[in-house]
Design a protein around this motif. Structure first.
Motif, PDB file in Angstrom:
ATOM      1  N   TYR A 133       0.850  -1.193   0.000  1.00  0.00           N
ATOM      2  CA  TYR A 133       0.000   0.000   0.000  1.00  0.00           C
ATOM      3  C   TYR A 133       0.886   1.244   0.000  1.00  0.00           C
ATOM      4  N   ALA A 135       0.676   5.325   0.419  1.00  0.00           N
ATOM      5  CA  ALA A 135      -0.200   6.400   0.886  1.00  0.00           C
ATOM      6  C   ALA A 135      -0.423   7.409  -0.245  1.00  0.00           C
ATOM      7  N   GLU A 313      -5.477   6.109   9.211  1.00  0.00           N
ATOM      8  CA  GLU A 313      -5.951   5.320   8.071  1.00  0.00           C
ATOM      9  C   GLU A 313      -4.792   4.786   7.246  1.00  0.00           C
ATOM     10  N   ASP A 314      -3.769   5.610   7.054  1.00  0.00           N
ATOM     11  CA  ASP A 314      -2.593   5.143   6.313  1.00  0.00           C
ATOM     12  C   ASP A 314      -1.930   3.967   7.020  1.00  0.00           C
ATOM     13  N   ASN A 317      -4.027   0.748   6.650  1.00  0.00           N
ATOM     14  CA  ASN A 317      -3.947   0.177   5.301  1.00  0.00           C
ATOM     15  C   ASN A 317      -2.584  -0.456   5.024  1.00  0.00           C
ATOM     16  N   HIS A 320      -2.316  -3.636   7.170  1.00  0.00           N
ATOM     17  CA  HIS A 320      -3.218  -4.680   6.677  1.00  0.00           C
ATOM     18  C   HIS A 320      -2.617  -5.393   5.465  1.00  0.00           C
ATOM     19  N   ARG A 321      -1.984  -4.650   4.560  1.00  0.00           N
ATOM     20  CA  ARG A 321      -1.319  -5.284   3.424  1.00  0.00           C
ATOM     21  C   ARG A 321      -0.159  -6.158   3.899  1.00  0.00           C
ATOM     22  N   GLU A 324      -1.921  -9.292   5.457  1.00  0.00           N
ATOM     23  CA  GLU A 324      -2.987  -9.903   4.670  1.00  0.00           C
ATOM     24  C   GLU A 324      -2.685 -11.348   4.310  1.00  0.00           C
ATOM     25  N   LYS A 330      -8.930  -6.951   8.397  1.00  0.00           N
ATOM     26  CA  LYS A 330      -8.703  -5.529   8.612  1.00  0.00           C
ATOM     27  C   LYS A 330      -9.208  -5.076   9.977  1.00  0.00           C
TER      28      LYS A 330
END
Length: 428
Positions: A133, A135, A313-314, A317, A320-321, A324, A330
């Motif tokens: 991810y 940003a 939020e960054d 994300n 989470h990647r 994953e 998430k």
């Protein structure tokens, strides 16, 4: 005294000049003449060659540049070599590049064994496998800076050459930038703060100019976008407390300022040549505190500053990647991030790495313990394979346990200051 070989027709040409005894000597007898006489005084009438003076070197042709002189009477090829940035140290004794007489027939004909290593200063990103991810705010800033510099000749505006990305430690400044390079197909030239100092004065400044020109050659020769990236620039150029300023620090700062003001005219020691125009190459520098840098270097006309502080939020994300592939949802990532607020991005990478410790300890026991570890890792036979290692199954509980362990280590470092304990008697 000069020696002149007597031609075969010599006795018949001048029979009355020399005595009879001399004429009976072989025709190849050398005659000693006065130093004032010239070889042209005695010529072979049967020789129709156009060589007027045998002492003068024979020209390759009337149009050859090997004997050509410039307007100042200097050798033309010597002047070109002096102006060129290639002093033959970057080429070496390579077969097919220079005459085989100098390359020789040894060492595989290429006696410059580190040529390929020294020439490969750019970085590729084959190791970045997977889905990461980036940003949006970070990507917009970096991409916009790179594109603006490549379009600078079309824009009627002053474009800063350097983009300074600064912020807290472990926030992914370098990694996010490399992900953008991979996405854009850029082949950058990477430098670190450790290369900004040397035992020789002027060496780091010259190295920056060489790396800058290398990035320009990537654009010109390979048709790829490139840039110069300097990681942790404040660690090499920053002033912290009573840090001593060296000559190399001053030269590096001056070099970067000059590149910002003249990005297409970069010399590495050769004479200037009007046709020697370097492509404009954007520079990206990362660091933690740019207030420690020389103020004229970071002024707005030369450096564009970008403070990187990832939002909640960054972070969610990006993490989470990262998790994953382990099957962590998430929502679980949000729970983990909320449990450890105010932590840098690299904390969550170290948290996942800590969960492997128990499974690695079990694998060491399976191969026979620490006594056989060296033999299994380094001295096994070619056809012998290592025992199968099974990665641990990631769970939220295991990740939280590793997180609390890392948090305790951080607190111990900040609260237990052994240096003060050891040095408390020094103040008395």
């Amino acid at each position: 005294m000069a020696l002149v070989r007597v031609p075969s027709s010599f006795p018949s040409i001048l029979p009355s000049v020399f005595p009879k005894k001399l004429l009976s000597v072989s025709s190849s007898f050398p005659i000693s003449c006065s130093s004032k006489s010239t070889p042209n005084q005695v010529k072979n009438n049967d020789d129709n060659s156009n060589i007027d003076n045998p002492k003068e070197p024979k020209r390759l042709s009337e149009q050859s540049s090997w004997e050509a002189k410039d307007s100042e009477g200097r050798d033309y090829l010597y002047r070109l070599g002096k102006e060129a940035d290639n002093m033959n140290i970057a080429v070496g004794a390579r077969a097919g590049v220079i005459d085989d007489l100098f390359a020789g027939n040894f060492l595989g004909r290429d006696s410059d064994v580190v040529f390929d290593y020294r020439q490969k200063v750019t970085k590729s990103f084959e190791y970045l496998q997977g889905d990461y991810y980036i940003a949006p705010a970070f990507m917009d800033k970096v991409v916009c800076h790179i594109v603006k510099n490549y379009l600078a000749y079309l824009l009627n505006v002053k474009i800063p050459l350097i983009l300074g990305i600064w912020g807290g430690k472990g926030q992914g400044k370098s990694f996010q930038t490399e992900l953008i390079f991979q996405a854009m197909g850029i082949e950058p030239v990477i430098m670190s703060a450790g290369e900004l100092e040397s035992e020789r004065a002027g060496e780091p400044g010259k190295l920056i100019r060489e790396r800058y020109r290398t990035a320009s050659q990537v654009v010109q020769n390979q048709g790829k976008m490139s840039c110069l990236m300097i990681n942790d620039i404040d660690a090499g150029l920053g002033r912290f407390g009573n840090t001593q300023m060296t000559v190399n620090n001053q030269i590096v700062v001056g070099t970067l300022m000059n590149l910002s003001d003249n990005p297409t005219r970069v010399s590495i020691g050769q004479d200037w040549r009007e046709s020697d125009i370097t492509n404009r190459i954007p520079i990206i520098a990362t660091g933690n505190d740019f207030s420690t840098l020389y103020a004229p270097l970071i002024r707005d006309g030369r450096m564009e500053k970008f403070y990187w502080q990832p939002t909640h939020e960054d972070i969610v994300n990006i993490v989470h990647r990262m998790y994953e592939k382990d099957g962590i949802s998430k929502d679980d990532v949000v729970n983990i991030v909320d449990k450890f607020p105010n932590q840098a991005l690299d904390f969550y990478g170290a948290l996942r790495s800590r969960t492997y410790d128990r499974s690695i300890a079990k694998w060491i026991e399976d191969i026979g313990g620490v006594e056989k570890l060296g033999h299994k890792l380094l001295r096994r036979r070619k056809n012998e394979e290592l025992p199968v290692y099974t990665p641990p199954k990631q769970t939220v509980e295991a990740l939280l346990e590793s997180g609390y362990s890392l948090l305790r280590e951080q607190q111990l470092i900040t609260e237990t200051k052994l240096s003060k304990e050891y040095m408390k008697n020094m103040d008395d």
